[in-house]
Design a protein around this motif. Structure first.
Motif, mmCIF file in Angstrom:
data_model
loop_
_atom_site.group_PDB
_atom_site.id
_atom_site.type_symbol
_atom_site.label_atom_id
_atom_site.label_comp_id
_atom_site.label_asym_id
_atom_site.label_seq_id
_atom_site.Cartn_x
_atom_site.Cartn_y
_atom_site.Cartn_z
ATOM 1 N N THR A 205 -65.093 -52.067 2.066
ATOM 2 C CA THR A 205 -63.796 -51.834 2.703
ATOM 3 C C THR A 205 -63.607 -52.787 3.876
ATOM 4 O O THR A 205 -64.536 -53.012 4.656
ATOM 5 C CB THR A 205 -63.697 -50.383 3.201
ATOM 6 O OG1 THR A 205 -63.851 -49.496 2.093
ATOM 7 C CG2 THR A 205 -62.346 -50.116 3.856
ATOM 8 N N ILE A 206 -62.408 -53.335 3.995
ATOM 9 C CA ILE A 206 -62.076 -54.202 5.127
ATOM 10 C C ILE A 206 -60.788 -53.694 5.780
ATOM 11 O O ILE A 206 -60.045 -52.912 5.182
ATOM 12 C CB ILE A 206 -61.900 -55.672 4.709
ATOM 13 C CG1 ILE A 206 -60.752 -55.823 3.694
ATOM 14 C CG2 ILE A 206 -63.200 -56.232 4.149
ATOM 15 C CD1 ILE A 206 -60.363 -57.268 3.408
ATOM 16 N N THR A 207 -60.534 -54.167 6.994
ATOM 17 C CA THR A 207 -59.297 -53.835 7.702
ATOM 18 C C THR A 207 -58.412 -55.066 7.769
ATOM 19 O O THR A 207 -58.843 -56.124 8.252
ATOM 20 C CB THR A 207 -59.590 -53.331 9.121
ATOM 21 O OG1 THR A 207 -60.437 -52.182 9.055
ATOM 22 C CG2 THR A 207 -58.299 -52.969 9.841
ATOM 23 N N LEU A 208 -57.185 -54.949 7.265
ATOM 24 C CA LEU A 208 -56.242 -56.061 7.233
ATOM 25 C C LEU A 208 -55.439 -56.119 8.540
ATOM 26 O O LEU A 208 -55.466 -55.178 9.343
ATOM 27 C CB LEU A 208 -55.306 -55.913 6.032
ATOM 28 C CG LEU A 208 -56.016 -55.969 4.673
ATOM 29 C CD1 LEU A 208 -55.019 -55.761 3.540
ATOM 30 C CD2 LEU A 208 -56.761 -57.300 4.493
ATOM 31 N N PRO A 209 -54.721 -57.220 8.775
ATOM 32 C CA PRO A 209 -54.016 -57.385 10.059
ATOM 33 C C PRO A 209 -53.073 -56.255 10.426
ATOM 34 O O PRO A 209 -52.876 -55.979 11.618
ATOM 35 C CB PRO A 209 -53.265 -58.709 9.861
ATOM 36 C CG PRO A 209 -54.137 -59.480 8.936
ATOM 37 C CD PRO A 209 -54.667 -58.459 7.979
ATOM 38 N N LYS A 210 -52.463 -55.589 9.445
ATOM 39 C CA LYS A 210 -51.539 -54.494 9.746
ATOM 40 C C LYS A 210 -52.208 -53.122 9.701
ATOM 41 O O LYS A 210 -51.531 -52.095 9.691
ATOM 42 C CB LYS A 210 -50.342 -54.547 8.795
ATOM 43 C CG LYS A 210 -49.467 -55.771 9.011
ATOM 44 C CD LYS A 210 -48.216 -55.733 8.142
ATOM 45 C CE LYS A 210 -47.323 -56.940 8.427
ATOM 46 N NZ LYS A 210 -46.084 -56.914 7.595
ATOM 47 N N GLN B 44 -60.027 -65.989 10.386
ATOM 48 C CA GLN B 44 -60.151 -64.966 11.429
ATOM 49 C C GLN B 44 -60.678 -63.651 10.867
ATOM 50 O O GLN B 44 -61.513 -62.989 11.488
ATOM 51 C CB GLN B 44 -58.799 -64.749 12.090
ATOM 52 C CG GLN B 44 -58.310 -65.935 12.899
ATOM 53 C CD GLN B 44 -56.823 -65.873 13.201
ATOM 54 O OE1 GLN B 44 -56.180 -64.839 13.002
ATOM 55 N NE2 GLN B 44 -56.252 -66.974 13.671
ATOM 56 N N LEU B 45 -60.183 -63.285 9.667
ATOM 57 C CA LEU B 45 -60.648 -62.050 9.036
ATOM 58 C C LEU B 45 -62.135 -62.122 8.708
ATOM 59 O O LEU B 45 -62.883 -61.159 8.932
ATOM 60 C CB LEU B 45 -59.836 -61.768 7.775
ATOM 61 C CG LEU B 45 -58.376 -61.357 7.964
ATOM 62 C CD1 LEU B 45 -57.668 -61.283 6.614
ATOM 63 C CD2 LEU B 45 -58.274 -60.018 8.683
ATOM 64 N N MET B 46 -62.576 -63.262 8.194
ATOM 65 C CA MET B 46 -63.998 -63.404 7.864
ATOM 66 C C MET B 46 -64.854 -63.429 9.120
ATOM 67 O O MET B 46 -65.943 -62.843 9.160
ATOM 68 C CB MET B 46 -64.207 -64.652 7.007
ATOM 69 C CG MET B 46 -63.776 -64.453 5.562
ATOM 70 S SD MET B 46 -64.102 -65.886 4.492
ATOM 71 C CE MET B 46 -62.508 -66.683 4.517
ATOM 72 N N GLN B 47 -64.382 -64.096 10.161
ATOM 73 C CA GLN B 47 -65.129 -64.088 11.419
ATOM 74 C C GLN B 47 -65.243 -62.671 11.976
ATOM 75 O O GLN B 47 -66.290 -62.283 12.510
ATOM 76 C CB GLN B 47 -64.426 -65.004 12.428
ATOM 77 C CG GLN B 47 -64.570 -66.482 12.096
ATOM 78 C CD GLN B 47 -63.592 -67.360 12.857
ATOM 79 O OE1 GLN B 47 -62.575 -66.879 13.356
ATOM 80 N NE2 GLN B 47 -63.887 -68.643 12.937
ATOM 81 N N VAL C 239 -51.899 -58.908 1.884
ATOM 82 C CA VAL C 239 -51.227 -58.170 0.816
ATOM 83 C C VAL C 239 -50.316 -59.106 0.037
ATOM 84 O O VAL C 239 -49.589 -59.915 0.637
ATOM 85 C CB VAL C 239 -50.394 -57.003 1.399
ATOM 86 C CG1 VAL C 239 -49.662 -56.256 0.292
ATOM 87 C CG2 VAL C 239 -51.293 -56.059 2.189
ATOM 88 N N VAL C 240 -50.346 -59.000 -1.283
ATOM 89 C CA VAL C 240 -49.394 -59.707 -2.146
ATOM 90 C C VAL C 240 -48.268 -58.747 -2.487
ATOM 91 O O VAL C 240 -48.485 -57.717 -3.127
ATOM 92 C CB VAL C 240 -50.064 -60.206 -3.446
ATOM 93 C CG1 VAL C 240 -49.023 -60.836 -4.366
ATOM 94 C CG2 VAL C 240 -51.170 -61.201 -3.129
ATOM 95 N N VAL C 241 -47.061 -59.075 -2.025
ATOM 96 C CA VAL C 241 -45.883 -58.278 -2.364
ATOM 97 C C VAL C 241 -45.281 -58.871 -3.622
ATOM 98 O O VAL C 241 -44.891 -60.041 -3.634
ATOM 99 C CB VAL C 241 -44.855 -58.285 -1.220
ATOM 100 C CG1 VAL C 241 -43.628 -57.483 -1.609
ATOM 101 C CG2 VAL C 241 -45.484 -57.729 0.053
ATOM 102 N N PRO C 242 -45.211 -58.105 -4.723
ATOM 103 C CA PRO C 242 -44.738 -58.674 -5.994
ATOM 104 C C PRO C 242 -43.360 -59.306 -5.879
ATOM 105 O O PRO C 242 -42.438 -58.723 -5.311
ATOM 106 C CB PRO C 242 -44.708 -57.463 -6.935
ATOM 107 C CG PRO C 242 -45.683 -56.506 -6.349
ATOM 108 C CD PRO C 242 -45.591 -56.701 -4.866
ATOM 109 N N PHE C 243 -43.255 -60.517 -6.415
ATOM 110 C CA PHE C 243 -41.991 -61.243 -6.497
ATOM 111 C C PHE C 243 -41.339 -61.465 -5.135
ATOM 112 O O PHE C 243 -40.136 -61.649 -5.043
ATOM 113 C CB PHE C 243 -41.014 -60.540 -7.454
ATOM 114 C CG PHE C 243 -41.428 -60.653 -8.900
ATOM 115 C CD1 PHE C 243 -40.919 -61.642 -9.703
ATOM 116 C CD2 PHE C 243 -42.353 -59.764 -9.437
ATOM 117 C CE1 PHE C 243 -41.319 -61.767 -11.025
ATOM 118 C CE2 PHE C 243 -42.757 -59.872 -10.761
ATOM 119 C CZ PHE C 243 -42.235 -60.883 -11.560
#
Length: 363
Positions: free
Chosen positions: A40-45, A127-130, A181-185
């Motif tokens: 599990t990771i924490t994303l920017p939002k 930044q996320l990987m760091q 996050v990939v928002v479709p279309f």
């Protein structure tokens, strides 16, 4: 462009999110001999997605994990690609060092978010990987000095379906994502590529760039002006995405090329030229014909025409300069967005690729 399906669409995860999760699992295994699965990771939002591992490997000085990217319902070229992170201990005090493995590109031109000579791993994924390296180091008494190699098997082939070669990213794909996050279309990756193309053009001192609606118009514009691939912005349907960015990141000259229907929509003031988001108004075209002195018979036909091309064909047969009028109006709409910082001309191309009209250059 793929057609958007009906109903609620499933979101996915960026290459940057997948690389971060793989990095966290690999470094955890390097320090503990245990692979967290899922990780599990924490994303920017603040979102906390969990990722299953599809591969794992451990030696005395290296741990590797891999994750299958899930782009949700977005027609992403990297959907189902395998994102691999290999983590090794680095020299004391070295911090986090990034390397491009198989299928991850290297930056060769200035103007991109990372400088030439660096792996094509964008700032937010870095930044996320760091952050996960620091998190795991704090939890398991690590130093946080590591070398991370990100790989995407088959990525060099996949990259040929992206704009990476034109942007000067060689050898593979980029590790992207600002939210994870990939928002479709949402078309964010396409517009992102347009912006990076402008950045590269500015950094390499180009004075004349072109944005076209498709490959036929792009070839016609390149041949007419003698432009190279590096001068071309992959505008597609996203005239607004290109023009709004150029307004704040100006270049001396822009040519817009495309077919009659797409550029009629621009002339009408639409900045998204996709058929699902804007339509040609036949009554609007009929009014332009009236201004040009067309016969009442032709005007009535235009008002009930099935396609813009039907109107174009008759206007050409009757030597009515409708295409020229559309080119000028499209140029004027582009100038409204740019607010005078860039000189613009518009070229209209027919379906076989012949130039049928050009506007004057104006700013």
């Amino acid at each position: 462009m793929a057609r958007k399906p009906e109903g609620k669409l499933r979101r996915g995860w960026t290459t940057g999110a997948c690389a971060t999760a793989a990095t966290k699992a690999a470094y955890t295994a390097l320090l503990t001999n245990h692979f967290p699965d899922p990780v599990t990771i924490t994303l920017p939002k603040g979102e906390q997605p969990a990722f299953a591992l599809c591969r794992e490997e451990k030696t005395s000085d290296m741990a590797m994990t891999a994750i299958v990217k899930d782009a949700g319902d977005d027609p992403d070229v990297t959907h189902r690609a395998i994102i691999v992170a290999s983590v090794r201990h680095g020299l004391p005090g070295s911090g986090v060092v990034f390397h491009a493995g198989e299928g991850v590109g290297m930056v060769t031109k200035p103007g991109l978010p990372v400088p030439p000579g660096e792996p094509a791993i964008n700032p937010v994924p870095r930044q996320l990987m760091q952050a996960v390296i620091a998190e795991v180091a704090a939890e398991h008494s690590g130093t946080g000095d590591v070398e991370i190699t990100i790989s995407i098997p088959g990525g060099e082939t996949l990259a040929q379906k992206t704009w990476n070669p034109r942007l000067g990213i060689v050898g593979g794909l980029s590790i992207l994502g600002t939210t994870g996050v990939v928002v479709p279309f949402s078309c964010s990756s396409w517009i992102h590529s347009i912006h990076r193309g402008i950045d590269v053009a500015i950094a390499t001192g180009r004075s004349h760039v072109a944005g076209c609606t498709g490959s036929t118009s792009e070839k016609a514009v390149m041949d007419f002006y003698g432009l190279g691939e590096g001068d071309m912005l992959d505008m597609g349907d996203f005239a607004g995405g290109m023009l709004k960015y150029l307004r704040n990141h100006s270049l001396p000259r822009l040519t817009i090329g495309g077919g009659f229907g797409k550029l009629t929509k621009l002339a009408m003031g639409h900045l998204d030229l996709h058929s699902s988001r804007s339509q040609v108004d036949m009554n609007w075209l009929a009014e332009r014909l009236r201004e040009l002195g067309a016969s009442s018979d032709f005007i009535r036909e235009a008002e009930t025409a099935n396609t813009a091309n039907q109107i174009l064909t008759r206007s050409l047969q009757e030597n009515i300069p409708l295409a020229e009028r559309i080119a000028r109006l499209a140029r004027d709409e582009a100038l409204k967005v740019l607010k005078g910082e860039t000189a613009v001309d518009v070229i209209l191309i027919d379906r076989p690729g012949k130039i049928i009209a050009r506007s004057e250059i104006a700013s």
